[in-house]
Design an enzyme around this catalytic site. Structure first.
Site, short mmCIF file in Angstrom:
data_model
loop_
_atom_site.label_atom_id
_atom_site.label_comp_id
_atom_site.label_asym_id
_atom_site.label_seq_id
_atom_site.Cartn_x
_atom_site.Cartn_y
_atom_site.Cartn_z
N CYS A 11 0.87 -1.18 0.00
CA CYS A 11 0.00 0.00 0.00
C CYS A 11 0.91 1.23 0.00
CB CYS A 11 -0.96 -0.02 1.19
SG CYS A 11 -0.15 0.03 2.80
N ASN A 14 2.45 1.43 4.25
CA ASN A 14 2.76 0.16 4.94
C ASN A 14 2.49 0.23 6.44
OD1 ASN A 14 5.63 -2.06 5.45
ND2 ASN A 14 3.53 -2.60 5.03
N SER A 18 -1.60 -2.67 4.09
CA SER A 18 -0.79 -3.85 3.75
C SER A 18 -0.37 -4.69 4.96
CB SER A 18 0.39 -3.51 2.85
OG SER A 18 1.20 -2.51 3.38
P1 4NP Z 1 -1.60 2.86 4.12
O1 4NP Z 1 -2.21 4.19 4.72
O2 4NP Z 1 -1.10 3.19 2.74
O3 4NP Z 1 -2.76 1.93 4.10
O4 4NP Z 1 -0.51 2.43 5.08
C1 4NP Z 1 -1.50 5.39 4.78
C2 4NP Z 1 -0.72 5.66 5.87
C3 4NP Z 1 -0.05 6.86 5.95
C4 4NP Z 1 -0.16 7.78 4.94
C5 4NP Z 1 -0.93 7.49 3.84
C6 4NP Z 1 -1.59 6.29 3.74
N1 4NP Z 1 0.49 9.03 5.05
O5 4NP Z 1 0.29 9.88 4.16
O6 4NP Z 1 1.26 9.26 6.00
#
Ligand code: 4NP
Length: 147
Positions: A11, A14, A18
């Site tokens: 993803c 992470n 994921s």
């Molecule tokens: P993930 O979710 O891709 O499902 O792990 C996210 C976690 C953090 C961020 C974006 C998506 N972020 O922008 O910090």
């Protein structure tokens, strides 16, 4: 789709989707003895455990993902893993760019297009319920193809 030796769940960060997909797939695929790992497109959270909300929902389903540590995807992963499952179209496009269009047939969206597992990071507990349900469906679909 042939039964692989290993799969990687990917993803963006992470930490939300994921790690949960890794836990669910490990739990569901025990009889196949498949190695499952996860990684993120971005390196924002490298070394951190999964988001508390992902740990919590996994725990509710009897799965412990609290020991996982986030890492960023690396070039070697494209060669070391038989399949790379991504959560949404953006992950798919990002990975395709990273590998300059080589070996793209092993990158697959966990849910059949046009369905996606949307980023729940700025969502609420309900968003994580939805993410869990979609991950569960996606993992089931993949494993049903291999049995
Ligand atoms: P993930 O979710 O891709 O499902 O792990 C996210 C976690 C953090 C961020 C974006 C998506 N972020 O922008 O910090």
């Amino acid at each position: 789709m042939h039964k692989p030796g290993n799969v990687l769940m990917v993803c963006l960060g992470n930490i939300c989707r994921s790690p949960l997909a890794q836990g669910v797939f490990e739990n569901m695929s025990k009889k196949f003895k498949i190695k499952v790992d996860s990684a993120g497109v971005a390196n924002y959270h490298t070394g951190y455990p999964p988001d508390k909300r992902s740990i919590y929902i996994a725990q509710k389903k009897g799965i412990d993902i609290s020991m996982q540590k986030a890492r960023q995807i690396k070039t070697k992963d494209f060669y070391n893993f038989d399949y790379i499952f991504v959560m949404d179209k953006e992950n798919f496009n990002d990975l395709r760019e990273l590998i300059s269009y080589h070996k793209t047939n092993s990158i697959i969206q966990l849910l059949n297009y046009p369905f996606e597992i949307e980023d729940p990071y700025f969502g609420d507990d309900k968003s994580f319920e939805i993410v869990y349900d979609k991950i569960y469906q996606g993992c089931k679909r993949v494993l049903n193809n291999w049995k």
